[in-house]
Write an enzyme that holds these catalytic residues in place. Structure first.
Site, short mmCIF file in Angstrom:
data_model
loop_
_atom_site.label_atom_id
_atom_site.label_comp_id
_atom_site.label_asym_id
_atom_site.label_seq_id
_atom_site.Cartn_x
_atom_site.Cartn_y
_atom_site.Cartn_z
N LYS A 14 0.83 -1.22 0.00
CA LYS A 14 0.00 0.00 0.00
C LYS A 14 0.86 1.27 0.00
O LYS A 14 0.63 2.19 -0.77
CB LYS A 14 -0.94 0.02 1.23
CG LYS A 14 -1.90 -1.16 1.31
CD LYS A 14 -2.90 -1.01 2.45
CE LYS A 14 -2.27 -1.02 3.85
NZ LYS A 14 -1.68 -2.33 4.23
N ARG A 89 -9.39 0.92 9.12
CA ARG A 89 -9.05 -0.46 9.44
C ARG A 89 -10.15 -1.16 10.22
O ARG A 89 -10.01 -2.35 10.53
CB ARG A 89 -7.79 -0.47 10.30
CG ARG A 89 -6.48 -0.75 9.54
CD ARG A 89 -5.38 -0.66 10.54
NE ARG A 89 -4.14 -1.31 10.29
CZ ARG A 89 -3.07 -0.74 9.74
NH1 ARG A 89 -3.15 0.46 9.23
NH2 ARG A 89 -1.93 -1.39 9.68
N ARG A 128 11.57 -7.30 4.41
CA ARG A 128 11.69 -5.84 4.56
C ARG A 128 12.50 -5.52 5.82
O ARG A 128 13.36 -4.66 5.82
CB ARG A 128 10.28 -5.24 4.68
CG ARG A 128 10.23 -3.77 4.99
CD ARG A 128 8.83 -3.20 4.76
NE ARG A 128 7.95 -3.38 5.89
CZ ARG A 128 6.63 -3.12 5.86
NH1 ARG A 128 6.05 -2.71 4.76
NH2 ARG A 128 5.90 -3.30 6.93
N ARG A 140 11.45 -1.82 11.51
CA ARG A 140 10.33 -1.32 12.30
C ARG A 140 10.14 -2.26 13.47
O ARG A 140 10.27 -3.47 13.34
CB ARG A 140 9.06 -1.35 11.44
CG ARG A 140 8.89 -0.11 10.59
CD ARG A 140 7.74 -0.25 9.63
NE ARG A 140 6.48 -0.65 10.27
CZ ARG A 140 5.31 -0.61 9.67
NH1 ARG A 140 5.23 -0.20 8.40
NH2 ARG A 140 4.21 -0.98 10.28
N ARG A 151 -0.61 -8.67 13.69
CA ARG A 151 -1.08 -7.70 12.70
C ARG A 151 -1.93 -8.37 11.64
O ARG A 151 -2.94 -7.82 11.20
CB ARG A 151 0.12 -6.99 12.04
CG ARG A 151 0.67 -5.88 12.92
CD ARG A 151 2.11 -5.57 12.59
NE ARG A 151 2.27 -4.93 11.31
CZ ARG A 151 3.41 -4.94 10.61
NH1 ARG A 151 4.47 -5.57 11.08
NH2 ARG A 151 3.49 -4.32 9.46
P1 AMP Z 1 0.93 0.53 9.30
O1 AMP Z 1 2.15 1.35 9.06
O2 AMP Z 1 -0.24 0.99 8.50
O3 AMP Z 1 1.20 -0.93 9.15
O4 AMP Z 1 0.51 0.77 10.82
C1 AMP Z 1 1.38 0.43 11.89
C2 AMP Z 1 0.59 0.28 13.18
O5 AMP Z 1 -0.04 1.52 13.49
C3 AMP Z 1 -0.54 -0.73 13.15
O6 AMP Z 1 -0.10 -2.05 13.39
C4 AMP Z 1 -1.43 -0.20 14.26
O7 AMP Z 1 -0.90 -0.48 15.53
C5 AMP Z 1 -1.33 1.29 14.06
N1 AMP Z 1 -2.34 1.78 13.08
C6 AMP Z 1 -2.10 2.36 11.88
N2 AMP Z 1 -3.24 2.72 11.26
C7 AMP Z 1 -4.25 2.34 12.10
C8 AMP Z 1 -5.66 2.43 12.03
N3 AMP Z 1 -6.29 2.95 10.96
N4 AMP Z 1 -6.37 1.95 13.09
C9 AMP Z 1 -5.76 1.44 14.17
N5 AMP Z 1 -4.44 1.31 14.30
C10 AMP Z 1 -3.66 1.77 13.27
#
Ligand code: AMP
Length: 193
Positions: A14, A89, A128, A140, A151
């Site tokens: 994404k 989400r 990654r 990360r 996740r």
């Molecule tokens: P991402 O970079 O999108 O994979 O997000 C990393 C982490 O941020 C996720 O595993 C969640 O802990 C938190 N996070 C990001 N976006 C959301 C969202 N829309 N709702 C809830 N938690 C989020």
């Protein structure tokens, strides 16, 4: 102005595809994951509050991410449209986004699913993390096998129902997320043009 959501599990690409759209179409990427990581880096109260949840791979509260998105939408600006990356989400977030868009006089044009196979996905994310370390950086905190499982589970339990939600609204298109980066980009371009 074209506003889209990129849907798909962690590691589906994404962020990569959003970046291409930013470069090619002057769109604005709204990644709640990036916003939350930024809040952690700058050490805000909210950043401290979400750190543990994020490292475990769980979702932070709807209230927090909806607030972040609201701020960005209210900031406005002249651009090609918004790319929602990693948001919504949950179904509550999807409803809130719909309300926010209506409130601001915007329309959501497409929800695009990047469909991928789970096994390849796990390899990609762990790859990654390994690449980041090899390049002298740090992975990360949530790119490890334990967090990844959580996740993925969060994706299947809380986020995948959004596919049905947007399908029912007539907004969903699926593209094969396992093609080359450029291949996926041109499939997305075909949806947008
Ligand atoms: P991402 O970079 O999108 O994979 O997000 C990393 C982490 O941020 C996720 O595993 C969640 O802990 C938190 N996070 C990001 N976006 C959301 C969202 N829309 N709702 C809830 N938690 C989020």
């Amino acid at each position: 102005m074209t506003n889209i959501i990129l849907l798909g599990p962690p590691g589906a690409g994404k962020g990569t595809q959003a970046q291409k759209l930013v470069d090619q179409r002057n769109m604005v990427q709204l990644s709640t994951g990036d916003m939350l990581r930024e809040a952690r880096t700058s050490g805000t109260e909210m950043g401290k509050m979400v750190a543990g949840v994020m490292d475990r791979g769980e979702l932070v509260t709807d209230e927090i991410v909806i607030g972040l998105i609201r701020e960005k939408l209210e900031a406005g600006g002249d651009h090609g449209g918004f790319i929602f990356d990693g948001f919504p989400r949950t179904l509550a977030q999807a409803d809130a986004l719909g309300d926010l868009m209506t409130e601001m006089g915007h329309k959501l044009d497409h929800a695009i699913e990047l469909a991928v196979n789970d096994e390849i996905l796990v390899e990609r994310i762990l790859g990654r993390a390994a690449d980041a370390v090899a390049a002298g950086g740090t992975a990360r905190a949530d790119d490890n096998e334990e967090s990844l499982k959580i996740r993925l589970m969060a994706y299947y339990k809380q986020t995948s129902p959004l596919l049905g939600y947007y399908y029912a609204k007539g907004d969903l298109t699926s593209v094969d997320g396992l093609g080359t980066m450029d291949g996926v980009a041109s499939e997305i371009a075909a949806v947008l043009d």
